[in-house]
Design a protein around this motif. Structure first.
Motif, mmCIF file in Angstrom:
data_model
loop_
_atom_site.group_PDB
_atom_site.id
_atom_site.type_symbol
_atom_site.label_atom_id
_atom_site.label_comp_id
_atom_site.label_asym_id
_atom_site.label_seq_id
_atom_site.Cartn_x
_atom_site.Cartn_y
_atom_site.Cartn_z
ATOM 1 N N UNK A 25 64.184 64.319 26.375
ATOM 2 C CA UNK A 25 63.291 63.762 25.604
ATOM 3 C C UNK A 25 62.632 64.538 24.614
ATOM 4 N N UNK A 26 63.019 65.864 24.699
ATOM 5 C CA UNK A 26 62.320 66.785 23.560
ATOM 6 C C UNK A 26 62.559 66.152 22.082
ATOM 7 N N UNK A 27 61.231 66.195 21.386
ATOM 8 C CA UNK A 27 61.379 65.461 20.095
ATOM 9 C C UNK A 27 61.839 66.214 18.977
ATOM 10 N N UNK A 28 61.965 67.722 18.999
ATOM 11 C CA UNK A 28 62.257 68.606 17.895
ATOM 12 C C UNK A 28 63.267 69.446 18.178
ATOM 13 N N UNK A 29 63.927 70.087 17.173
ATOM 14 C CA UNK A 29 64.956 71.244 17.392
ATOM 15 C C UNK A 29 64.390 72.374 17.996
ATOM 16 N N UNK A 30 63.263 72.886 17.255
ATOM 17 C CA UNK A 30 62.514 74.049 18.098
ATOM 18 C C UNK A 30 62.443 74.086 19.388
ATOM 19 N N UNK A 31 61.938 73.023 20.097
ATOM 20 C CA UNK A 31 61.835 73.081 21.562
ATOM 21 C C UNK A 31 63.315 72.975 22.144
ATOM 22 N N UNK A 32 64.092 72.053 21.461
ATOM 23 C CA UNK A 32 65.572 72.075 22.031
ATOM 24 C C UNK A 32 66.188 73.191 21.988
ATOM 25 N N UNK A 33 66.139 73.990 20.930
ATOM 26 C CA UNK A 33 66.626 75.474 20.917
ATOM 27 C C UNK A 33 66.057 76.235 21.875
ATOM 28 N N UNK A 79 66.718 61.189 1.233
ATOM 29 C CA UNK A 79 67.946 61.721 0.889
ATOM 30 C C UNK A 79 68.244 63.005 0.800
ATOM 31 N N UNK A 80 69.015 63.905 1.320
ATOM 32 C CA UNK A 80 69.343 65.064 1.189
ATOM 33 C C UNK A 80 70.430 65.499 0.430
ATOM 34 N N UNK A 81 71.521 64.578 0.500
ATOM 35 C CA UNK A 81 72.621 65.059 -0.406
ATOM 36 C C UNK A 81 73.655 63.749 -0.335
ATOM 37 N N UNK A 82 73.542 62.719 -1.515
ATOM 38 C CA UNK A 82 74.291 61.687 -1.592
ATOM 39 C C UNK A 82 73.656 60.547 -0.617
ATOM 40 N N UNK A 83 74.697 60.206 0.289
ATOM 41 C CA UNK A 83 74.110 59.100 1.168
ATOM 42 C C UNK A 83 73.609 59.899 2.594
ATOM 43 N N UNK A 84 73.582 61.227 2.739
ATOM 44 C CA UNK A 84 73.174 61.939 3.771
ATOM 45 C C UNK A 84 71.480 62.147 3.814
ATOM 46 N N UNK A 85 71.176 61.735 4.724
ATOM 47 C CA UNK A 85 69.515 61.908 4.974
ATOM 48 C C UNK A 85 69.100 62.761 5.583
ATOM 49 N N UNK A 86 67.886 63.504 5.291
ATOM 50 C CA UNK A 86 67.399 64.574 6.088
ATOM 51 C C UNK A 86 67.082 64.185 7.699
ATOM 52 N N UNK A 87 66.607 63.168 7.988
ATOM 53 C CA UNK A 87 66.298 62.637 9.154
ATOM 54 C C UNK A 87 67.463 62.494 9.837
ATOM 55 N N UNK A 88 68.829 62.017 9.460
ATOM 56 C CA UNK A 88 70.071 61.893 9.921
ATOM 57 C C UNK A 88 70.723 63.364 10.473
ATOM 58 N N UNK A 89 70.421 64.175 9.504
ATOM 59 C CA UNK A 89 70.796 65.682 9.948
ATOM 60 C C UNK A 89 70.366 66.300 11.078
ATOM 61 N N UNK A 90 68.806 66.238 10.952
ATOM 62 C CA UNK A 90 67.819 66.574 12.191
ATOM 63 C C UNK A 90 68.160 65.983 13.660
ATOM 64 N N UNK A 91 68.432 64.623 13.206
ATOM 65 C CA UNK A 91 68.869 63.762 14.645
ATOM 66 C C UNK A 91 70.185 64.518 15.115
ATOM 67 N N UNK A 92 70.997 64.417 14.319
ATOM 68 C CA UNK A 92 72.163 65.134 14.875
ATOM 69 C C UNK A 92 72.125 66.450 15.391
ATOM 70 N N UNK A 93 71.480 67.486 14.636
ATOM 71 C CA UNK A 93 71.205 68.531 15.140
ATOM 72 C C UNK A 93 70.431 68.586 16.669
ATOM 73 N N UNK A 94 69.481 67.714 16.657
ATOM 74 C CA UNK A 94 68.722 67.464 18.030
ATOM 75 C C UNK A 94 69.743 67.223 19.007
ATOM 76 N N UNK A 95 70.487 66.235 18.985
ATOM 77 C CA UNK A 95 71.389 65.780 19.882
ATOM 78 C C UNK A 95 72.266 66.847 20.238
#
Length: 237
Positions: A25-33, A79-95
């Protein structure tokens, strides 16, 4: 000097659960890393079978790849690039990071245990006898029926069967699945009769006993401390 071999099954299972609960249930990539680094340290210390570890790691990350193919495009946000969102990339990296951290811990501490060690460990940490029996029979059954399925696939290949999008393939696959279920029912009845003849009363008993050691105390305390620190770090930054 501490010996990893004296880390008993019950303490391994308990430590894995203690670590997994807050990490999941960690909420961010820093703690997950940070959790991933700790899990990697555990891998280097306990040294699981290298080929088995790599094979399972590839399988896990192939599944995670599908998350990267969908989540960045379907998660609303900036939006980060086209249809790609910053939140989507961060969520994928966190998972991805959390999944690999949990995978490393469980394959290091739990996957190397035999069925009897798992039974002893689950019973020692307070799991009910019925739940332990269900877990062990399911684990054993999956292994048996995986071998049965491989044998049927090999037999079909030897007869010239090739997977195609046609009626013959659908009928053959349906027949294989039906046969697998039929074998499962037959084996379950045989197993039930065999266990009754041996006086099985719902309790899993093992010949080996694993008394607690100083390694158990130290390693369990270490995993508890890591879980607490990761939780504090994850929810305060």
């Amino acid at each position: 000097m501490m010996d990893a071999r004296t880390f008993t099954p019950a303490a391994r299972i308990l430590s894995a659960f203690i670590f997994a609960a807050p990490v999941s249930v960690l909420p961010n990539c820093e703690s997950a890393f940070a959790a991933l680094v700790f899990a990697l340290s555990a891998v280097l210390f306990f040294k699981p079978n290298a080929s088995h570890f790599v094979k399972r790691a590839v399988q896990i990350n192939i599944f995670i790849l599908f998350i990267w193919l969908l989540t960045p495009w379907t998660t609303p946000g900036e939006p980060l690039w086209g249809w790609v969102t910053k939140q989507g990339v961060e969520l994928s990296a966190l998972v991805t990071i959390k999944a690999n951290a949990l995978f490393m811990i469980f394959i290091t501490l739990v996957s190397s245990l035999s069925f009897s060690q798992l039974a002893y460990g689950f019973h020692k940490i307070g799991f009910s006898d019925k739940l332990v029996a269900i877990i062990l029979f399911c684990a054993r059954g999956i292994d048996i029926f995986e071998k049965e399925y491989r044998q049927m696939v090999e037999a079909a290949k030897l007869r010239g069967f090739v997977l195609k999008a046609d009626r013959r393939t659908y009928r053959t696959v349906a027949a294989m699945i039906s046969l697998l279920f039929a074998k499962a029912v037959r084996r379950s009845r045989v197993l039930d009769e065999a266990m009754k003849l041996r006086g099985f009363n719902g309790k899993i008993r093992t010949l080996n006993v694993y008394p607690s050691t100083r390694t158990d105390v130290f390693m369990t305390a270490l995993f508890c401390a890591a879980a607490i620190l990761l939780s504090v770090y994850g929810w305060t930054i």
